[in-house]
Each structure stands twice: as C-alpha cells, then as structure tokens.
Scaffold this active site. Structure first.
Site, short mmCIF file in Angstrom:
data_model
loop_
_atom_site.label_atom_id
_atom_site.label_comp_id
_atom_site.label_asym_id
_atom_site.label_seq_id
_atom_site.Cartn_x
_atom_site.Cartn_y
_atom_site.Cartn_z
N CYS A 206 0.85 -1.19 0.00
CA CYS A 206 0.00 0.00 0.00
C CYS A 206 0.89 1.24 0.00
CB CYS A 206 -0.91 0.00 1.22
SG CYS A 206 -1.87 1.51 1.42
N CYS A 209 0.22 3.22 3.66
CA CYS A 209 0.64 2.70 4.96
C CYS A 209 1.64 1.55 4.87
CB CYS A 209 -0.57 2.28 5.78
SG CYS A 209 -1.43 0.82 5.12
N CYS A 228 -6.58 -1.84 0.51
CA CYS A 228 -5.78 -2.01 1.73
C CYS A 228 -6.73 -2.16 2.92
CB CYS A 228 -4.85 -0.82 1.94
SG CYS A 228 -3.90 -0.94 3.49
N CYS A 231 -5.80 0.84 5.82
CA CYS A 231 -6.05 2.28 5.73
C CYS A 231 -7.17 2.66 4.77
CB CYS A 231 -4.77 3.02 5.34
SG CYS A 231 -4.27 2.76 3.61
N ASP A 356 21.24 -8.20 -17.92
CA ASP A 356 21.10 -9.17 -16.83
C ASP A 356 20.05 -10.20 -17.23
OD1 ASP A 356 20.73 -10.59 -14.50
OD2 ASP A 356 20.17 -8.86 -13.27
#
Length: 449
Positions: A206, A209, A228, A231, A356
C-alpha cells in the site's frame, strides 16, 4: 520555424530519404543528426500535432498499433512510430518522415520509452498520456518499478494539463496525487472475493501505509481490484471497464467492454489490457463503440507480437519476451494451445534486451513439460543460460535441441515434428531472427502494424 531548425529538418529528411532509398532502413539516425544540429527541433516538429504518448513496461507497441487503428476510424491524418524506435532520436525521425497534411491539427500517437518521456515533454505538450503498466524490467536501465514510475512522472510534470489514461488495476498509477485530469480503465469481470498476490510479486505494498494489499480479484501479477484493509486505500473508480471475458485461444480473444462485444486476433490476457487501453483512448477522442469494434477486426500482426511466419510447411509464431511478467503471460497464453507444437527460446543480453539474464529464473518454465510440446530448441547469444533454465524446469534431454546460430535454427525448423512452432525471443534476438528470415526469403525485411 527558425533557420537552424529548418536546416536540421532538411538534413534529417535528406538522410532519411537516402537511407530508405539505398539501404532500406534507418529509423533513428535521421533524428540523431537533426537533434545534433538543433537540440530543440522537436518543439517545431511537434507543435502542429495533437500528441498522444503511450508508455509503460509491457504493451507499448501493440497498444500504439491498436490505438492507431481505432483513431483511424475517425481521423484521416495519423502519425505514429511503428518501428518501435521509441527514444528521442526515433521520435524525431517519426516527425521528419511525416507526409504533408492539410489537416489543421493532425494526431500523433507515439510509443515513448519510459526514461525518454521527460525528453519529449520538454518540447511537446501532449493531449494525453497512456499508462499501460509498470513491471520489473531491465534493472540495469530502469531500476525498481518505483524508480521507473518516477522517470515517467518527471515528464508528466512538464505537461500538467494533459489527460492521463491509466490502467486502474495497477496500484502504482494510483499511488501519487497528480494535477492532471485522469481517466482509468480496468477489469470488472468477476464477483468480489478475497485473495492476495503471490509473495514474490512486485508492487503490492500500500503506498499510504506500506501494508500488503488485498484483492477482490486478480487478473495477473499485481493487477486487479485491490484494496488495503488497514487504511482503506483502494482501486479508483473506472471510467472504462471490461465486464466479461469470452473465449480465448493463442490467436484470438473475445471480451466485452462497457457491455459491447469485441474480438481481437491475438491471444493473451495481457493483450486484452492493450485493447482496453486503445478503447479508452478511442472513447476519449470521440470514436464510437461500433467504430472501435471495426478497428479491432483487423488481423494484421505487429512486429514481434504473435507475428506468424511460414517456413516451408511450418507456421512460426514469433513472440517478444523481455521480463518475468510478460514471459509468464506468454507461457499462460500458449498453454491454451490445443494442438501439439514445438517450442523455441532465443535469449540475448544486449543493451536493448537488458544485460542481466537472471529474470528468466522468475519465469514459470516449469509449466512447459506439462504441455503438448513435441520438441524444444534453444539459441541466441546466451543460449547456455536458457538451455540450463529449461533443463532445471524439467524439459527432457531427448526433446531438447541446442543451436546457438539463428541461421541454423531456421534450417532446422523444417525438421521439427509439428506444424505449429512458438518462438519466444528477446528484442535483439527478434531483430536478428527476422533478418535471417528475410535473407532466406521467408519474409520481407522491415516491420509493420
């Protein structure tokens, strides 16, 4: 137009004519020459257009192609960069090669590399930005997903009046307050449930939070109807939503957007998102639902995006792969294939691919031994890496052919035991393979939408 920019345009257009007349190519050099002569040339070239910028990790090229088809239903003069040359020099070349038009304000639909947004918006103030998604990709160039998003936002900050058309199912696109008007598109095809993304998924914290996001439903990776529980942060209201998924095969997808049926001649959930983005742009630009359906009917393939190539009596489907999320979506897509097929994986690690190659270990190659695959082949400059990865995934040794040379791979294609062959390749491997196919007369060199 100043004398300097006029001279730069002349040099750029002349070099473009020379390269395409005598060498049949050159998508970035004319722009590079023009920018060297006049670093601000894009300001003059782009001022005549309503510009739509399409960016994100996956789906830029197909979303751009579909958007051009959709807007072509209403607008006669459309400029785009179909070669996929999406950095500043390629974009300048796109404007240099544009034919003259009598339209007061023609439309330019531009695929733009995430890190090049700020270089474009320094000189052009677009009408709209389109955000497809942000996934981990080319860590040597972009870094983590939040670094990539900030590169995009640095460019957006120079165009605060441009409308943002964003994938609402991606939490990152709802993580920061922006002054721009925002239109969201996404999926609403399942009833609410309760689940979490897989533990190793990027972008599931989130932004308010930092707790782990939950989902009412997931489409793939971190995309879906998120919220979430700590919150209350949640997915924004969608302006355009896909409300039903229909039949899906490796070569086609049926679905409904805002209760209207659509079909695209390309497979994969990820490509439905691309179509949904193109739909959202079309509606934003005043194209009707029925016109969009007509635009989607075209089955002309896009360079490297499920492009079908005939080699003798074999049908190769060439698919670009460049990061774990995209790779897994392609593997899921080919798992819907009903007929037996052969599988070829080509791995390069040049700058345009990302140097990579560790990302292949996050791909679900373990799915392959469960599919109706009669033969496997590996190649490319990093063939040892992808060969070892397939062996670890459980691909039988007696079904695996190792051939580094792309030219020899093409020669061995007629010997494969199936008519259908899926070729998954990184960007420069796609270019190299197409060049070899062109040299042998199987395709015309070049790219198309």
């Amino acid at each position: 137009m100043s004398l300097r920019s006029g001279l730069a345009s002349f040099v750029g257009r002349s070099s473009y004519w020379f390269l395409h007349t005598f060498f049949k190519g050159g998508s970035s050099l004319p722009g590079k020459l023009a920018v060297k002569m006049d670093p601000e040339i894009l300001k003059d070239l782009g001022s005549k257009y309503d510009v739509i910028i399409i960016t994100g990790t996956n789906g830029k090229t197909l979303t751009t192609a579909l958007t051009v088809r959709v807007l072509g239903q209403k607008y006669q003069s459309l400029l785009t960069n179909p070669t996929g040359s999406n950095m500043i020099q390629g974009i300048v070349t796109t404007f240099l090669e544009a034919p003259k038009t009598k339209d007061a304000k023609p439309v330019a639909v531009l695929e733009v590399d995430e890190a090049n947004i700020v270089l474009v918006t320094k000189y052009i103030k677009p009408k709209a930005f389109v955000f497809t998604n942000i996934f981990r990709d080319q860590m040597d160039r972009y870094g983590e997903i939040y670094t990539t998003y900030q590169k995009i936002l640095n460019g957006v900050a120079l165009a605060p009046e441009a409308t943002i058309i964003a994938n609402g199912d991606a939490p990152i696109f709802h993580s920061k307050h922006l002054p721009n008007p925002i239109v969201y598109y996404g999926f609403n095809h399942e009833p609410d449930g309760e689940l979490k993304a897989k533990p190793n998924t990027d972008g599931i914290l989130c932004p308010v939070c930092q707790n782990i996001l939950h989902y009412k439903f997931l489409t793939y990776s971190n995309l879906g109807k998120y919220y979430c529980p700590e919150c209350g942060f949640s997915r924004p209201e969608l302006t355009y939503s896909l409300n039903k998924l229909g039949e899906r095969t490796p070569t086609s997808s049926k679905f409904e957007i805002d209760n209207h049926p659509y079909k695209i001649e390309i497979g994969g959930m990820y490509n439905i998102y691309n179509a949904l983005a193109a739909y959202a742009v079309g509606r934003f630009m005043g194209v009707s639902s029925s016109q969009i359906a007509k635009a989607f009917e075209s089955d002309k393939k896009v360079f490297g995006r499920q492009e079908e190539i005939t080699v003798g009596d074999k049908k190769l489907t060439l698919i670009l792969v460049k990061n774990p999320v995209g790779l897994n979506q392609v593997l899921d897509m080919i798992s819907t294939e009903k007929d037996p097929f052969s599988f070829i994986s080509l791995l390069n690690a040049n700058y345009a691919d990302g140097i990579d190659t560790s990302w292949i270990w996050d791909g679900n190659f373990e799915l392959l031994p469960q599919l109706n695959i009669k033969a496997f082949m590996t190649g490319g400059e990093r063939y040892k890496d992808v060969t070892f990865r397939l062996k670890v995934a459980g691909v039988p040794q007696d079904k695996l052919i190792v051939e580094p040379s792309l030219s020899k791979i093409i020669e061995k294609v007629p010997q494969l035991p199936t008519e259908k062959i899926y070729v998954l390749a990184t960007y420069t491997a796609v270019l190299q393979l197409r060049k070899e196919l062109a040299n042998k007369g199987y395709i015309k060199e070049g790219m198309s939408i």
